[in-house]
Design a protein around this motif. Structure first.
Motif, PDB file in Angstrom:
ATOM      1  N   GLY A  15     -95.669  12.626  42.959  1.00  0.00           N
ATOM      2  CA  GLY A  15     -94.426  13.015  43.612  1.00  0.00           C
ATOM      3  C   GLY A  15     -94.029  12.031  44.706  1.00  0.00           C
ATOM      4  O   GLY A  15     -92.889  11.535  44.723  1.00  0.00           O
ATOM      5  N   PRO A  16     -94.935  11.716  45.644  1.00  0.00           N
ATOM      6  CA  PRO A  16     -94.630  10.699  46.651  1.00  0.00           C
ATOM      7  C   PRO A  16     -94.301   9.331  46.051  1.00  0.00           C
ATOM      8  O   PRO A  16     -93.443   8.608  46.571  1.00  0.00           O
ATOM      9  CB  PRO A  16     -95.911  10.653  47.490  1.00  0.00           C
ATOM     10  CG  PRO A  16     -96.456  12.041  47.383  1.00  0.00           C
ATOM     11  CD  PRO A  16     -96.149  12.469  45.971  1.00  0.00           C
ATOM     12  N   PHE A  17     -94.971   8.963  44.963  1.00  0.00           N
ATOM     13  CA  PHE A  17     -94.654   7.717  44.261  1.00  0.00           C
ATOM     14  C   PHE A  17     -93.189   7.729  43.815  1.00  0.00           C
ATOM     15  O   PHE A  17     -92.443   6.760  44.032  1.00  0.00           O
ATOM     16  CB  PHE A  17     -95.582   7.570  43.055  1.00  0.00           C
ATOM     17  CG  PHE A  17     -95.306   6.360  42.188  1.00  0.00           C
ATOM     18  CD1 PHE A  17     -96.015   5.192  42.372  1.00  0.00           C
ATOM     19  CD2 PHE A  17     -94.352   6.411  41.174  1.00  0.00           C
ATOM     20  CE1 PHE A  17     -95.768   4.067  41.561  1.00  0.00           C
ATOM     21  CE2 PHE A  17     -94.099   5.307  40.368  1.00  0.00           C
ATOM     22  CZ  PHE A  17     -94.804   4.131  40.561  1.00  0.00           C
ATOM     23  N   ALA A  18     -92.775   8.830  43.205  1.00  0.00           N
ATOM     24  CA  ALA A  18     -91.399   8.934  42.721  1.00  0.00           C
ATOM     25  C   ALA A  18     -90.409   8.928  43.883  1.00  0.00           C
ATOM     26  O   ALA A  18     -89.402   8.208  43.846  1.00  0.00           O
ATOM     27  CB  ALA A  18     -91.231  10.202  41.886  1.00  0.00           C
TER      28      ALA A  18
ATOM     29  N   THR B   6     -97.045  21.926  37.024  1.00  0.00           N
ATOM     30  CA  THR B   6     -95.737  22.041  37.652  1.00  0.00           C
ATOM     31  C   THR B   6     -94.697  22.419  36.600  1.00  0.00           C
ATOM     32  O   THR B   6     -94.989  22.479  35.398  1.00  0.00           O
ATOM     33  CB  THR B   6     -95.328  20.716  38.307  1.00  0.00           C
ATOM     34  OG1 THR B   6     -95.044  19.759  37.258  1.00  0.00           O
ATOM     35  CG2 THR B   6     -96.431  20.180  39.203  1.00  0.00           C
ATOM     36  N   ALA B   7     -93.472  22.612  37.049  1.00  0.00           N
ATOM     37  CA  ALA B   7     -92.377  22.912  36.120  1.00  0.00           C
ATOM     38  C   ALA B   7     -92.148  21.771  35.138  1.00  0.00           C
ATOM     39  O   ALA B   7     -91.621  21.977  34.039  1.00  0.00           O
ATOM     40  CB  ALA B   7     -91.101  23.194  36.904  1.00  0.00           C
TER      41      ALA B   7
ATOM     42  N   ASP C 131     -91.819  18.623  42.232  1.00  0.00           N
ATOM     43  CA  ASP C 131     -90.719  18.954  41.323  1.00  0.00           C
ATOM     44  C   ASP C 131     -89.812  17.731  41.214  1.00  0.00           C
ATOM     45  O   ASP C 131     -89.130  17.372  42.179  1.00  0.00           O
ATOM     46  CB  ASP C 131     -89.953  20.163  41.861  1.00  0.00           C
ATOM     47  CG  ASP C 131     -88.845  20.634  40.932  1.00  0.00           C
ATOM     48  OD1 ASP C 131     -88.180  19.788  40.317  1.00  0.00           O
ATOM     49  OD2 ASP C 131     -88.632  21.859  40.846  1.00  0.00           O
ATOM     50  N   LEU C 132     -89.785  17.100  40.046  1.00  0.00           N
ATOM     51  CA  LEU C 132     -89.009  15.876  39.896  1.00  0.00           C
ATOM     52  C   LEU C 132     -87.515  16.112  40.108  1.00  0.00           C
ATOM     53  O   LEU C 132     -86.813  15.255  40.644  1.00  0.00           O
ATOM     54  CB  LEU C 132     -89.252  15.272  38.510  1.00  0.00           C
ATOM     55  CG  LEU C 132     -90.661  14.704  38.264  1.00  0.00           C
ATOM     56  CD1 LEU C 132     -90.801  14.240  36.816  1.00  0.00           C
ATOM     57  CD2 LEU C 132     -90.957  13.559  39.223  1.00  0.00           C
ATOM     58  N   GLY C 133     -87.031  17.267  39.712  1.00  0.00           N
ATOM     59  CA  GLY C 133     -85.631  17.579  39.929  1.00  0.00           C
ATOM     60  C   GLY C 133     -85.304  17.676  41.408  1.00  0.00           C
ATOM     61  O   GLY C 133     -84.252  17.205  41.855  1.00  0.00           O
TER      62      GLY C 133
END
Length: 286
Positions: free
Chosen positions: A117-120, A103-104, A71-73
């Motif tokens: 996600g881990p990259f971000a 995902t959302a 989840d980027l948020g």
């Protein structure tokens, strides 16, 4: 060959470690051992209440914070709330061979959990990191194939195991390019890879046959599998080292520095993947 175990962990007093997906399995074992050596361990977990219960009876100093790597948020909120130095980030959260899902943010669930996600998160926290980033990967990265035009499985027919293998190869290439960029900046921070081999955890529970947990004679116990992560997080190894079990095929044994697959050493692909991932996520990566 000297056998390395958790009894050889250095004194971690004064060190802060973030571990994603640390509410169970390898992540929880890693958290327990590092806290036992004196580290302040921050567990990034989707369910804070379960995370707190998981460490309630474990000696050490823990901080449990909400974090969903898919989840980027959630990633932004976790990173924005961080202040001060962070010695070690361990990107441990992962899933394996799960059904197709989005995902959302509309991204592929498995690819996002294991890689994007881990990259971000790493890029969001990098300015705080003082020692290293540890990426948990898999021996199956050797079978992975990267499609730069379709990282997110939008045009290809989704295959759970192929997506898993690709995501773990992407992690290996991410480490390669991250280390190159850190070195180019003269940064002392290291990017290090850790493979637990084939460890008997709940990771494979979604796989149709759950065959990994049936082949006990070929696998590492969760305790043994976590040793690779602990070694990668605490020992003086070169940047982009690949730490994994020292037994045949790298699937079981005690941790040692080995070598990632040939595809994981492709510098051109690593650079292209970095750019494609940044574009996919819409973030300005370091």
């Amino acid at each position: 060959m000297t056998t390395w175990t958790g009894n050889q962990l250095p004194d971690m007093k004064g060190r802060t470690v973030v571990i994603t997906g640390a509410g169970r399995g390898l992540g929880l074992i890693t958290a327990r051992e590092l806290a036992g050596a004196g580290a302040h361990v921050v567990l990034g977990v989707r369910d804070v209440h379960k995370g707190r219960r998981a460490v309630a009876d474990i000696p050490g100093t823990f901080d449990v914070r909400p974090l969903d790597v898919a989840d980027l948020g959630s990633l932004r909120a976790f990173a924005d709330a961080w202040s001060g130095d962070l010695d070690i980030l361990i990107n441990n959260a992962g899933v394996m061979d799960i059904p197709a899902a989005r995902t959302a943010d509309g991204l592929d669930q498995q690819t996002t959990t294991n890689y994007t996600g881990p990259f971000a998160l790493t890029n969001m926290l990098l300015e705080h990191i003082t020692d290293r980033v540890v990426h948990v990967t898999s021996q199956l990265h050797r079978l992975g194939k990267i499609d730069l035009a379709d990282l997110d499985w939008r045009t290809r027919t989704y295959n759970g195991m192929a997506a898993y293998q690709a995501s773990k190869l992407a992690v290996v290439l991410f480490s390669l390019e991250l280390q190159r960029r850190l070195a180019a900046e003269g940064s002392p921070v290291r990017s290090v890879l850790a493979s637990p081999g084939i460890a008997r955890t709940s990771l494979a529970a979604h796989s149709p046959a759950n065959i990994i947990n049936r082949l006990t004679f070929l696998t590492n116990s969760p305790e043994r599998g976590a040793l690779s992560v602990l070694y990668a997080a605490t020992q003086d190894v070169p940047g982009n080292s690949y730490v994994g079990p020292d037994g045949p095929g790298g699937v079981r044994g005690f941790p040692a520095v080995g070598r990632q697959g040939k595809a994981g050493l492709d510098e051109e692909m690593a650079a292209q993947l970095w750019n494609a991932t940044s574009e996919l996520l819409g973030i300005q990566a370091r």
